[in-house]
Design a protein around this motif. Structure first.
Motif, PDB file in Angstrom:
ATOM      1  N   VAL A   9      20.525 -29.755 131.421  1.00 17.18           N
ATOM      2  CA  VAL A   9      20.540 -29.941 129.968  1.00 17.18           C
ATOM      3  C   VAL A   9      19.160 -30.329 129.456  1.00 17.18           C
ATOM      4  CG1 VAL A   9      21.483 -31.373 128.116  1.00 17.18           C
ATOM      5  CG2 VAL A   9      22.995 -30.419 129.844  1.00 17.18           C
ATOM      6  N   SER A  10      18.443 -31.170 130.180  1.00 17.13           N
ATOM      7  CA  SER A  10      17.098 -31.543 129.735  1.00 17.13           C
ATOM      8  C   SER A  10      16.144 -30.352 129.845  1.00 17.13           C
ATOM      9  CB  SER A  10      16.575 -32.734 130.532  1.00 17.13           C
ATOM     10  OG  SER A  10      16.411 -32.387 131.884  1.00 17.13           O
ATOM     11  N   ALA A  11      16.299 -29.524 130.860  1.00 17.72           N
ATOM     12  CA  ALA A  11      15.462 -28.324 130.976  1.00 17.72           C
ATOM     13  C   ALA A  11      15.768 -27.341 129.853  1.00 17.72           C
ATOM     14  CB  ALA A  11      15.684 -27.660 132.330  1.00 17.72           C
ATOM     15  N   ILE A  12      17.017 -27.240 129.471  1.00 16.91           N
ATOM     16  CA  ILE A  12      17.395 -26.368 128.358  1.00 16.91           C
ATOM     17  C   ILE A  12      16.766 -26.867 127.063  1.00 16.91           C
ATOM     18  CG2 ILE A  12      19.366 -25.738 126.902  1.00 16.91           C
ATOM     19  CD1 ILE A  12      20.954 -25.403 129.509  1.00 16.91           C
ATOM     20  N   LEU A  65      17.625 -13.335 123.751  1.00 11.95           N
ATOM     21  CA  LEU A  65      17.741 -13.253 125.208  1.00 11.95           C
ATOM     22  C   LEU A  65      17.612 -14.633 125.846  1.00 11.95           C
ATOM     23  CD1 LEU A  65      15.751 -10.007 125.998  1.00 11.95           C
ATOM     24  CD2 LEU A  65      18.202 -10.371 126.200  1.00 11.95           C
ATOM     25  N   LEU A  66      16.771 -15.479 125.264  1.00 13.65           N
ATOM     26  CA  LEU A  66      16.659 -16.849 125.757  1.00 13.65           C
ATOM     27  C   LEU A  66      17.972 -17.598 125.570  1.00 13.65           C
ATOM     28  CD1 LEU A  66      14.882 -19.200 126.840  1.00 13.65           C
ATOM     29  CD2 LEU A  66      14.439 -19.748 124.451  1.00 13.65           C
ATOM     30  N   PHE A  67      18.622 -17.393 124.411  1.00 15.11           N
ATOM     31  CA  PHE A  67      19.923 -18.033 124.197  1.00 15.11           C
ATOM     32  C   PHE A  67      20.952 -17.530 125.199  1.00 15.11           C
ATOM     33  CE2 PHE A  67      18.632 -19.242 119.803  1.00 15.11           C
ATOM     34  CZ  PHE A  67      18.889 -20.591 119.948  1.00 15.11           C
ATOM     35  N   ALA A  68      20.928 -16.262 125.526  1.00 16.81           N
ATOM     36  CA  ALA A  68      21.857 -15.738 126.531  1.00 16.81           C
ATOM     37  C   ALA A  68      21.599 -16.393 127.884  1.00 16.81           C
ATOM     38  CB  ALA A  68      21.718 -14.225 126.623  1.00 16.81           C
ATOM     39  N   LEU A  72      24.071 -18.875 130.021  1.00 17.37           N
ATOM     40  CA  LEU A  72      24.320 -18.591 131.436  1.00 17.37           C
ATOM     41  C   LEU A  72      24.096 -19.862 132.270  1.00 17.37           C
ATOM     42  CD1 LEU A  72      24.806 -16.234 133.521  1.00 17.37           C
ATOM     43  CD2 LEU A  72      22.338 -16.236 133.779  1.00 17.37           C
ATOM     44  N   LEU A  73      23.026 -20.591 131.964  1.00 17.81           N
ATOM     45  CA  LEU A  73      22.781 -21.825 132.699  1.00 17.81           C
ATOM     46  C   LEU A  73      23.813 -22.899 132.404  1.00 17.81           C
ATOM     47  CD1 LEU A  73      18.917 -22.447 132.603  1.00 17.81           C
ATOM     48  CD2 LEU A  73      20.322 -21.901 134.559  1.00 17.81           C
ATOM     49  N   LEU A  74      24.270 -22.951 131.172  1.00 18.64           N
ATOM     50  CA  LEU A  74      25.244 -24.001 130.816  1.00 18.64           C
ATOM     51  C   LEU A  74      26.609 -23.777 131.442  1.00 18.64           C
ATOM     52  CD1 LEU A  74      24.584 -24.781 127.066  1.00 18.64           C
ATOM     53  CD2 LEU A  74      24.303 -26.308 128.992  1.00 18.64           C
ATOM     54  N   PHE A  75      27.092 -22.545 131.389  1.00 19.29           N
ATOM     55  CA  PHE A  75      28.475 -22.294 131.785  1.00 19.29           C
ATOM     56  C   PHE A  75      28.621 -21.728 133.197  1.00 19.29           C
ATOM     57  CE2 PHE A  75      28.631 -22.030 127.096  1.00 19.29           C
ATOM     58  CZ  PHE A  75      29.406 -23.173 126.911  1.00 19.29           C
ATOM     59  N   PHE A  76      27.587 -21.076 133.713  1.00 19.84           N
ATOM     60  CA  PHE A  76      27.661 -20.513 135.066  1.00 19.84           C
ATOM     61  C   PHE A  76      26.462 -20.963 135.869  1.00 19.84           C
ATOM     62  CE2 PHE A  76      29.572 -17.349 132.174  1.00 19.84           C
ATOM     63  CZ  PHE A  76      30.872 -17.454 132.606  1.00 19.84           C
ATOM     64  N   ASN A  77      26.294 -22.268 135.981  1.00 17.73           N
ATOM     65  CA  ASN A  77      25.139 -22.847 136.652  1.00 17.73           C
ATOM     66  C   ASN A  77      25.226 -22.561 138.147  1.00 17.73           C
ATOM     67  OD1 ASN A  77      22.962 -24.317 137.433  1.00 17.73           O
ATOM     68  ND2 ASN A  77      23.509 -26.142 136.260  1.00 17.73           N
ATOM     69  N   PRO A  78      24.226 -21.875 138.719  1.00 18.23           N
ATOM     70  CA  PRO A  78      24.288 -21.540 140.138  1.00 18.23           C
ATOM     71  C   PRO A  78      24.042 -22.750 141.041  1.00 18.23           C
ATOM     72  CG  PRO A  78      22.254 -20.758 139.206  1.00 18.23           C
ATOM     73  CD  PRO A  78      23.071 -21.275 138.078  1.00 18.23           C
ATOM     74  N   LEU A  79      23.533 -23.841 140.498  1.00 18.24           N
ATOM     75  CA  LEU A  79      23.223 -25.012 141.315  1.00 18.24           C
ATOM     76  C   LEU A  79      24.416 -25.943 141.516  1.00 18.24           C
ATOM     77  CD1 LEU A  79      19.740 -25.851 139.798  1.00 18.24           C
ATOM     78  CD2 LEU A  79      20.240 -24.614 141.895  1.00 18.24           C
ATOM     79  N   VAL A  80      25.467 -25.746 140.708  1.00 17.14           N
ATOM     80  CA  VAL A  80      26.632 -26.626 140.802  1.00 17.14           C
ATOM     81  C   VAL A  80      27.593 -26.100 141.829  1.00 17.14           C
ATOM     82  CG1 VAL A  80      28.577 -27.584 139.534  1.00 17.14           C
ATOM     83  CG2 VAL A  80      26.362 -27.408 138.458  1.00 17.14           C
TER      84      VAL A  80
END
Length: 80
Positions: A9-12, A65-68, A72-80
């Motif tokens: 969230v802070s990176a976003i 594209l940045l919002f997309a 993607l990071l918010l809802f499908f975070n690959p790190l979680v």
């Protein structure tokens, strides 16, 4: 897991802030140069305005594209 979401969230926030700052500064400089060019050569107004609009549309598409990517990071975070 909570620290990963906090870092995401802070990176976003940083990404959005810098993107909007860059686009704002870029469009401001572009607008000032366009007005300067129209002031020097008024008969080329339509060409200059058309070029400015193309650049503004490209910047807007890149922001979308940045919002997309952010969603993607918010809802499908690959790190979680």
């Amino acid at each position: 897991m909570e620290s990963i979401l906090t870092a995401t969230v802070s990176a976003i926030g940083v990404m959005l802030g810098l993107a909007f700052l860059g686009v704002g500064i870029g469009l401001g400089i572009l607008g000032s140069r366009a007005v300067e060019a129209i002031g020097r050569n008024p008969e080329t107004k339509s060409d200059i305005v058309q070029g400015v609009m193309v650049v503004a549309v490209v910047m807007t598409v890149l922001l979308l594209l940045l919002f997309a990517f952010i969603f993607l990071l918010l809802f499908f975070n690959p790190l979680v």
